[in-house]
Write an enzyme that holds these catalytic residues in place. Structure first.
Site, mmCIF file in Angstrom:
data_model
loop_
_atom_site.group_PDB
_atom_site.id
_atom_site.type_symbol
_atom_site.label_atom_id
_atom_site.label_comp_id
_atom_site.label_asym_id
_atom_site.label_seq_id
_atom_site.Cartn_x
_atom_site.Cartn_y
_atom_site.Cartn_z
ATOM 1 N N LYS A 64 -17.584 39.394 1.601
ATOM 2 C CA LYS A 64 -18.162 39.725 3.088
ATOM 3 C C LYS A 64 -19.368 38.581 3.336
ATOM 4 C CE LYS A 64 -15.397 42.987 4.444
ATOM 5 N NZ LYS A 64 -14.754 42.923 5.597
ATOM 6 N N TYR A 76 -15.421 41.742 -3.332
ATOM 7 C CA TYR A 76 -15.490 41.992 -1.914
ATOM 8 C C TYR A 76 -16.966 41.924 -1.212
ATOM 9 C CZ TYR A 76 -15.605 45.645 1.934
ATOM 10 O OH TYR A 76 -15.595 46.118 3.149
HETATM 11 N N1 LIG Z 1 -13.843 51.976 5.833
HETATM 12 C C1 LIG Z 1 -15.083 51.607 5.315
HETATM 13 O O1 LIG Z 1 -15.925 52.293 4.896
HETATM 14 C C2 LIG Z 1 -15.533 50.188 5.680
HETATM 15 C C3 LIG Z 1 -16.863 49.910 5.599
HETATM 16 C C4 LIG Z 1 -17.417 48.685 5.796
HETATM 17 C C5 LIG Z 1 -16.567 47.701 6.270
HETATM 18 N N2 LIG Z 1 -15.320 47.932 6.451
HETATM 19 C C6 LIG Z 1 -14.338 46.990 6.778
HETATM 20 O O2 LIG Z 1 -13.472 47.386 8.128
HETATM 21 C C7 LIG Z 1 -12.186 46.772 7.998
HETATM 22 C C8 LIG Z 1 -11.038 47.754 7.979
HETATM 23 O O3 LIG Z 1 -11.546 48.989 7.091
HETATM 24 P P1 LIG Z 1 -10.574 49.967 7.097
HETATM 25 O O4 LIG Z 1 -11.340 51.300 6.226
HETATM 26 O O5 LIG Z 1 -10.057 50.261 8.541
HETATM 27 O O6 LIG Z 1 -9.314 49.538 6.268
HETATM 28 P P2 LIG Z 1 -7.753 50.367 5.967
HETATM 29 O O7 LIG Z 1 -7.548 50.013 4.674
HETATM 30 O O8 LIG Z 1 -7.991 51.470 6.580
HETATM 31 O O9 LIG Z 1 -7.099 49.288 6.752
HETATM 32 C C9 LIG Z 1 -6.606 48.101 6.533
HETATM 33 C C10 LIG Z 1 -5.379 47.555 6.973
HETATM 34 O O10 LIG Z 1 -5.061 46.092 6.546
HETATM 35 C C11 LIG Z 1 -4.092 45.987 6.235
HETATM 36 N N3 LIG Z 1 -3.835 44.808 5.257
HETATM 37 C C12 LIG Z 1 -4.074 44.828 3.878
HETATM 38 N N4 LIG Z 1 -3.985 43.448 3.461
HETATM 39 C C13 LIG Z 1 -3.366 42.772 4.526
HETATM 40 C C14 LIG Z 1 -3.086 41.324 4.538
HETATM 41 N N5 LIG Z 1 -2.909 40.583 3.552
HETATM 42 N N6 LIG Z 1 -2.795 40.732 5.690
HETATM 43 C C15 LIG Z 1 -2.772 41.588 7.068
HETATM 44 N N7 LIG Z 1 -3.254 42.973 7.047
HETATM 45 C C16 LIG Z 1 -3.373 43.503 5.705
HETATM 46 C C17 LIG Z 1 -3.452 47.073 5.598
HETATM 47 O O11 LIG Z 1 -2.045 47.360 5.694
HETATM 48 C C18 LIG Z 1 -4.143 48.326 6.492
HETATM 49 O O12 LIG Z 1 -3.383 48.502 7.716
HETATM 50 C C19 LIG Z 1 -12.133 45.863 6.653
HETATM 51 O O13 LIG Z 1 -12.532 44.518 7.073
HETATM 52 C C20 LIG Z 1 -13.222 46.491 5.878
HETATM 53 O O14 LIG Z 1 -13.857 45.651 4.940
HETATM 54 C C21 LIG Z 1 -14.653 49.315 6.235
#
Ligand SMILES: NC(=O)c1ccc[n+]([C@@H]2O[C@H](COP(=O)([O-])OP(=O)(O)OC[C@H]3O[C@@H](n4cnc5c(N)ncnc54)[C@H](O)[C@@H]3O)[C@@H](O)[C@H]2O)c1
Length: 261
Positions: free
Chosen positions: A156, A152
């Site tokens: 990123k 991951y």
């Molecule tokens: N939550 C955190 O702590 C955090 C921290 C840093 C970065 N991020 C980044 O923020 C973004 C969103 O994170 P989040 O916590 O809201 O995630 P989440 O897991 O709550 O939601 C992600 C969504 O993406 C969808 N998804 C999964 N695979 C997919 C695919 N192949 N095609 C299309 N959709 C797909 C899932 O169904 C889900 O609804 C991501 O890029 C993540 O890396 C999150």
């Protein structure tokens, strides 16, 4: 402020969490948003409660699915002005690096990095045609430092590189490309691990983990004309964690332990 009046927006993985918050924020400022997600039920549930939004199943791991989503957004909204690359995959690390399986590595790279490439490739001609096109991708502090999750994190970091190279290519064509790098954000993905979030909070100089709206504000800024001369940057949205090492600072500032007893 309604900075996105008459803007067509496509967001990946927007059925919940940060993507959904971004969809809400841009729609509140006038955007017409296509909420896409590999989970169609999630996408339609989110879109139902967002003004002017539509939903579509889109798997960023599949070129045909991505191309179809971009075509649908253009047809439905008349233009595509903003693409938000938010979908990702984050596999758990094996306890020993030597045991990391190929399929975890391949999946994280494919969905997190190549997925954003697929979306940008399909969207770019339409973003150029828009005359005010912007791509904002969601990176992570993991792309900058070690917080675990090898594949991951590499994906990123790759997204930060793609942001830079694509920004140079797209700028003369009137399209800006930027990255937001969030720290820990309290979303559904942490369900059942709330205790980990509580333990994480004191490591953040700001004293708390982030909320989806913290990220949505930054995405809205970078996607808007307020950031009209900003391209190719990575903007940390991280409560200061990449800048200040609170634990080390406090350890060094602690009163000296006397050698004499
Ligand atoms: N939550 C955190 O702590 C955090 C921290 C840093 C970065 N991020 C980044 O923020 C973004 C969103 O994170 P989040 O916590 O809201 O995630 P989440 O897991 O709550 O939601 C992600 C969504 O993406 C969808 N998804 C999964 N695979 C997919 C695919 N192949 N095609 C299309 N959709 C797909 C899932 O169904 C889900 O609804 C991501 O890029 C993540 O890396 C999150």
């Amino acid at each position: 402020m309604r900075r996105f009046e008459n803007h067509g927006v496509l967001i990946t993985g927007a059925g919940r969490g940060i993507g959904e918050a971004v969809a809400r924020r841009l729609a509140a400022e006038g955007a017409r948003v296509l909420v896409t997600d590999v989970d169609g039920e999630r996408a339609s549930r989110a879109a139902e409660s967002i003004d002017g939004a539509a939903s579509l199943v889109c798997d960023v791991g599949d070129r045909a699915s991505v191309d179809a989503a971009v075509a649908y957004a253009v047809e439905r909204f008349g233009s595509l002005d903003v693409l938000v690359n938010n979908a990702y995959s984050c596999s758990p690390d094996a306890p020993l690096f030597e045991d990391e399986p190929d399929d975890h590595w391949a999946r994280d790279l494919d969905l997190t990095l190549t997925g954003a490439f697929r979306c940008a490739r399909a969207a770019l001609p339409h973003l150029v045609a828009s005359g005010r096109g912007a791509i904002v991708s969601i990176g992570s502090v993991n792309g900058e430092q070690d917080f675990g999750n090898h594949a991951y994190s590499a994906a990123k970091a790759g997204l930060a590189s793609l942001t830079r190279t694509l920004s140079g290519h797209a700028a003369p064509r009137g399209v800006r490309v930027n990255l937001v790098a969030p720290g820990t954000i309290h979303t559904e993905t942490w369900r059942g691990r709330e205790a980990n979030l509580e333990r994480a909070a004191p490591h953040y100089p700001a004293g708390r983990v982030g909320l989806p709206d913290d990220v949505a504000s930054a995405v809205a800024f970078l996607a808007s004309s307020d950031a009209g001369w900003i391209t190719g940057v990575t903007l940390p949205v991280d409560g200061g964690i990449l800048t200040a090492n609170v634990g080390l600072r406090d350890a060094l500032a602690a009163p000296p332990v006397s050698a004499e007893r």
